[in-house]
Design an enzyme around this catalytic site. Structure first.
Site, PDB file in Angstrom:
ATOM      1  N   LYS A  10      34.340  20.834 -13.348  1.00 40.31           N
ATOM      2  CA  LYS A  10      34.193  19.725 -14.292  1.00 40.31           C
ATOM      3  C   LYS A  10      35.015  19.974 -15.554  1.00 40.31           C
ATOM      4  O   LYS A  10      35.568  19.025 -16.135  1.00 40.31           O
ATOM      5  CB  LYS A  10      32.720  19.473 -14.612  1.00 40.31           C
ATOM      6  CG  LYS A  10      31.936  18.984 -13.390  1.00 40.31           C
ATOM      7  CD  LYS A  10      32.592  17.749 -12.776  1.00 40.31           C
ATOM      8  CE  LYS A  10      31.941  17.280 -11.506  1.00 40.31           C
ATOM      9  NZ  LYS A  10      32.544  16.057 -10.972  1.00 40.31           N
ATOM     10  N   TYR A  40      30.805  24.882 -10.133  1.00 38.25           N
ATOM     11  CA  TYR A  40      30.658  23.467 -10.448  1.00 38.25           C
ATOM     12  C   TYR A  40      31.085  23.178 -11.886  1.00 38.25           C
ATOM     13  O   TYR A  40      31.871  22.266 -12.146  1.00 38.25           O
ATOM     14  CB  TYR A  40      29.215  23.009 -10.221  1.00 38.25           C
ATOM     15  CG  TYR A  40      28.988  21.574 -10.621  1.00 38.25           C
ATOM     16  CD1 TYR A  40      29.396  20.536  -9.792  1.00 38.25           C
ATOM     17  CD2 TYR A  40      28.386  21.251 -11.839  1.00 38.25           C
ATOM     18  CE1 TYR A  40      29.202  19.211 -10.161  1.00 38.25           C
ATOM     19  CE2 TYR A  40      28.191  19.937 -12.213  1.00 38.25           C
ATOM     20  CZ  TYR A  40      28.607  18.925 -11.375  1.00 38.25           C
ATOM     21  OH  TYR A  40      28.424  17.610 -11.753  1.00 38.25           O
TER      22      TYR A  40
END
Length: 169
Positions: A150, A146
């Protein structure tokens, strides 16, 4: 004025839809959950007297992103917001879920940004907001995939911004 918002059925995407509706934007809302999209559409049209189109679509499928661009043209604002995360030790998390996360959080943003930016440059008008996270600026133990997705969005957006800035000078 028209805005396209991905990940619009909840959270930040839903709230951005409400903000833009309050400003009189017509909206195209994209998410996987058709029922949540319908409820949001009904709310926004009733409250703001705007046009809202909903598209239930899985953006982890590359062709869906391309089809979305072919279907929805002439947007003034693109808000890339679709995404999800997972938590756990990198060696123990599910590889298929992580690959789907990369396709949603990175590949979909990349495709939609490129396709809509070409259109916006041609008409010399438009804005793109790629929703990232503070997670894009630091390591993310137990959320390695994750945080990495990002970071990609932050760097892609900064790089494109710099290219556009240099073109204007």
């Amino acid at each position: 004025m028209k805005a396209l918002i991905t990940g619009a059925s909840s959270g930040i995407g839903r709230d951005m839809a409400r903000c833009l509706a309050n400003r009189g934007y017509d909206l195209v809302l994209v998410a996987r959950d058709e029922e949540k999209l319908k409820r949001l559409k009904d709310e926004l049209e009733e409250t703001n007297k705007i046009k809202v189109e909903t598209i239930s679509m899985d953006l982890s499928v590359e062709q869906n992103c391309i089809d979305l661009h072919k279907t929805v043209k002439d947007v003034d604002i693109l808000i890339n917001n679709a995404g999800f995360g997972d938590c756990g030790n990198f060696t123990k998390t599910d590889l298929n879920k992580e690959l789907s996360m990369i396709k949603t959080n990175v590949v979909a943003y990349h495709i939609l940004t490129k396709l809509y930016l070409v259109d916006m440059k041609a008409k010399n008008s438009g804005k793109i907001l790629n929703v990232a996270s503070i997670a894009g600026f630091m390591p993310g133990p137990l959320m390695a995939t994750y945080y990495s997705t990002k970071a990609y969005i932050v760097r892609l957006s900064e790089s494109i911004r710099e290219e556009l800035r240099k073109e204007k000078s």
